[in-house]
Enzyme design. Structure first.
Site: not given
Length: 104
Positions: A29, A32
């Site tokens: 991600c 993230c």
């Protein structure tokens, strides 16, 4: 920053005497990874009032399912064992702090 698992989640989050901001993330991600340094800054500045913790969503599916996390990153703020705020997606520090205002 605490690393959470399905096994230790309840102990570190639900049993905490101060609010816990949990970052649901995954290795793949991109957003993230963008929010990680922001969370480190918040921890450095507000660590006396809030605990910052991370849980890898891919490795801990029970907790992800239990809290209905559908997208990453998702930040859940727990207080008294309950989710009091959910923030979806990466945000700049000032916006994140605004979302947490009144809780930490």
């Amino acid at each position: 920053m605490i690393t959470l698992t399905d096994e230790n989640f309840d102990e570190h989050v639900l049993g905490s005497d101060k609010p816990v901001l949990v970052d649901f993330w995954a290795e793949w991600c991109g957003p993230c990874k963008m929010i990680a340094p922001v969370l480190a800054e918040i921890e450095a500045e507000y660590g006396d009032r809030v605990t910052i913790a991370k849980i890898n969503a891919d490795e801990n599916p029970e907790t992800v399912k239990r809290y209905g996390v559908l997208g990453l990153p998702t930040l859940n703020l727990y207080s008294g064992g309950e989710v009091v705020r959910q923030i979806k997606g990466a945000k700049p520090k000032r916006m994140l702090l605004a979302d947490l205002e009144g809780h930490i």
